[in-house]
Design a protein around this motif. Structure first.
Motif, PDB file in Angstrom:
ATOM      1  N   ALA A 136       0.830  -1.205   0.000  1.00  0.00           N
ATOM      2  CA  ALA A 136       0.000   0.000   0.000  1.00  0.00           C
ATOM      3  C   ALA A 136       0.866   1.256   0.000  1.00  0.00           C
ATOM      4  O   ALA A 136       0.595   2.213  -0.739  1.00  0.00           O
ATOM      5  CB  ALA A 136      -0.934   0.002   1.213  1.00  0.00           C
ATOM      6  N   LEU A 137       1.938   1.261   0.784  1.00  0.00           N
ATOM      7  CA  LEU A 137       2.841   2.415   0.802  1.00  0.00           C
ATOM      8  C   LEU A 137       3.547   2.582  -0.541  1.00  0.00           C
ATOM      9  O   LEU A 137       3.717   3.707  -1.025  1.00  0.00           O
ATOM     10  CB  LEU A 137       3.858   2.259   1.925  1.00  0.00           C
ATOM     11  N   GLU A 139       2.386   1.695  -3.448  1.00  0.00           N
ATOM     12  CA  GLU A 139       1.402   2.136  -4.449  1.00  0.00           C
ATOM     13  C   GLU A 139       1.142   3.638  -4.382  1.00  0.00           C
ATOM     14  O   GLU A 139       0.869   4.262  -5.388  1.00  0.00           O
ATOM     15  CB  GLU A 139       0.100   1.362  -4.281  1.00  0.00           C
ATOM     16  N   ILE A 140       1.253   4.214  -3.179  1.00  0.00           N
ATOM     17  CA  ILE A 140       1.027   5.658  -3.080  1.00  0.00           C
ATOM     18  C   ILE A 140       2.350   6.445  -3.140  1.00  0.00           C
ATOM     19  O   ILE A 140       2.354   7.660  -2.991  1.00  0.00           O
ATOM     20  CB  ILE A 140       0.241   6.026  -1.794  1.00  0.00           C
TER      21      ILE A 140
END
Length: 143
Positions: A136-137, A139-140
């Protein structure tokens, strides 16, 4: 500008950095001088840059986890008579900041500016971020 290049490679069949260390301690995974080696079919065209301070970065279960300084490239002729490249590295596995990597075949070049930083020595035994959080980190754009 850096005048060396790294390699990145999947460590197939290992689950952890410790598994990689155990494999590299076997005679089968060692050069005649006892140093760990990884035998690959292709010889890197950028040999001079690799030997000028490059490392091999290991991806374990989809996560870039550690590196080893490359010491030399040895010629290896298998029982089939085919010439291969043995990437001989320092035995120290240096943990790096984890980064997710998609599967790929063979090895790839990894520019120094794209390589993750080493973890401080005291953090070498810390658990990495959970894969879901790390993904998730990434991806952002945080990792």
């Amino acid at each position: 500008m850096d005048n060396y290049i790294n390699l990145i490679k999947l460590s197939v069949g290992t689950e952890t950095v410790e598994d990689l260390a155990v494999w590299q301690a076997t005679k089968r995974a060692q050069a005649p001088d006892g140093l760990p080696r990884h035998v690959t079919r292709m010889w890197p065209k950028r040999e001079g840059e690799i030997l000028n301070g490059g490392s091999i970065f290991w991806v374990i279960k989809g996560v870039l986890t550690c590196r080893q300084r490359i010491l030399r490239l040895d010629e290896y002729i298998g029982q089939d008579g085919i010439r291969r490249c043995a990437i001989v590295s320092d035995s120290e596995l240096v943990r790096v900041q984890s980064a997710l990597k998609r599967p790929f075949q063979g090895w790839r070049y990894l520019k120094p500016q794209d390589a993750p930083p080493d973890l401080p020595k005291g953090r070498a035994s810390e658990e990495p971020l959970p894969v879901e959080l790390n993904r998730a980190l990434a991806e952002i754009g945080v990792l």
